[in-house]
Design an enzyme around this catalytic site. Sequence first.
Site, short mmCIF file in Angstrom:
data_model
loop_
_atom_site.label_atom_id
_atom_site.label_comp_id
_atom_site.label_asym_id
_atom_site.label_seq_id
_atom_site.Cartn_x
_atom_site.Cartn_y
_atom_site.Cartn_z
N ARG A 1 0.80 -1.44 -0.23
CA ARG A 1 -0.28 0.00 0.20
C ARG A 1 1.15 1.55 0.09
O ARG A 1 0.28 2.34 -0.66
CB ARG A 1 -1.14 0.11 1.42
N THR A 2 1.81 1.21 0.91
CA THR A 2 2.43 2.62 0.87
C THR A 2 3.08 2.76 -0.33
O THR A 2 3.41 4.30 -1.02
CB THR A 2 3.59 2.51 2.36
N LYS B 1 26.28 -3.93 -2.32
CA LYS B 1 27.68 -4.12 -2.18
C LYS B 1 28.69 -3.36 -1.35
O LYS B 1 29.80 -3.10 -1.22
CB LYS B 1 28.52 -2.87 -4.20
N ARG C 1 10.83 3.58 3.23
CA ARG C 1 10.88 2.99 3.79
C ARG C 1 12.25 2.26 4.43
O ARG C 1 13.11 2.16 4.04
CB ARG C 1 9.90 1.91 3.68
N HIS D 1 5.43 5.74 11.71
CA HIS D 1 4.50 5.15 9.82
C HIS D 1 3.46 7.12 10.16
O HIS D 1 2.45 6.36 9.85
CB HIS D 1 4.01 4.06 10.05
N1 CP Z 1 -0.37 -0.29 5.57
C1 CP Z 1 1.46 -0.19 5.03
O1 CP Z 1 1.96 0.09 5.37
O2 CP Z 1 0.87 -1.02 3.97
P1 CP Z 1 2.20 -2.12 3.18
O3 CP Z 1 3.33 -2.19 4.28
O4 CP Z 1 1.38 -3.09 2.82
O5 CP Z 1 2.65 -0.26 3.18
#
Ligand code: CP
Length: 302
Positions: free
Chosen positions: A51-52, A80, A101, A129
Amino acid sequence: MKNKSLVSINDYTKEEQLRILELAKEFEKQPVQTILQDHVIASLFFEPSTRTRLSFESAVNRLGGKVVGFSEASNTSVKKGESLRDTILTIANYSDLIVMRNPIEGSARFASEISSVPIINAGDGANQHPTQTLLDLYSILKTQGTLDNLEVAMVGDLKYGRTIHSLVIALCNFNTTFHLVSPVELKLPSSVKMHIKEKQLAYHQYTDMEEVIPKADLLYMTRIQRERFSDPLEYERIKNAYNLHRDMIGQTKENFRVLHPLPRVSEININVDDSPKAYYFEQALNGVFVRQALIASILGLK
Ligand code: CP
């Protein structure tokens, strides 16, 4: 908010967060615009995501921008031995904004301190998050008509759940009453609880989910996260602690909704999905509009 990184949810004031939600409403009405022409967004995912990553990329594409990046670091020079510092210094030269991320807590803050372009934290380990929180707030506002004075039940992995940590901190601005449901091993950390205490808000802790459902305006379910456990046996022991079934949400408040940042494993039975009280797939859609609003604000285009 121009050029302002978003690493922790508190990097943006309550007013700035509300401004993003207002703007998201505009993007929801008109999601296809060409304001990002000539802009390049870097999407650096050192940890898996559906999703993110894809909602950020969808947001950029619908605004006419370009995305560069990777969905796993094993195809990059990190393999590397290149450091995060050198990776960020390099990619900042190729882009106007970096979405990252990374499994290491604090990595996004570090990146924001060395990068010449703003950083959006798309999740750093078990820490925060914040963009999930903005879309959660947007979803709450849409379903409840307000963010104020709500009874919010949070269920599952409150210890390692970064979506929980950011959301609790954000909801402390809105006189929330918290109902915190988790196995004893996965209680909300005291560093996050401190925010609730500072605002002198009410919170209650439970191990059983059923008793909180009739009181709640919102039931925010989360996954027990296998990847955060160092002991696989401990994960096996508690992985099925919660399983929401449709017959458990029959007697709930009129506006009651089930939210979940997703992905889910077994904590929500699929028989909940077609209940009018299930909102998690709409919640994921809201992520596109909120991320459009965030990118446009940081780049000074709205
Ligand atoms: N909600 C969320 O962070 O989903 P993903 O891990 O799929 O990005």
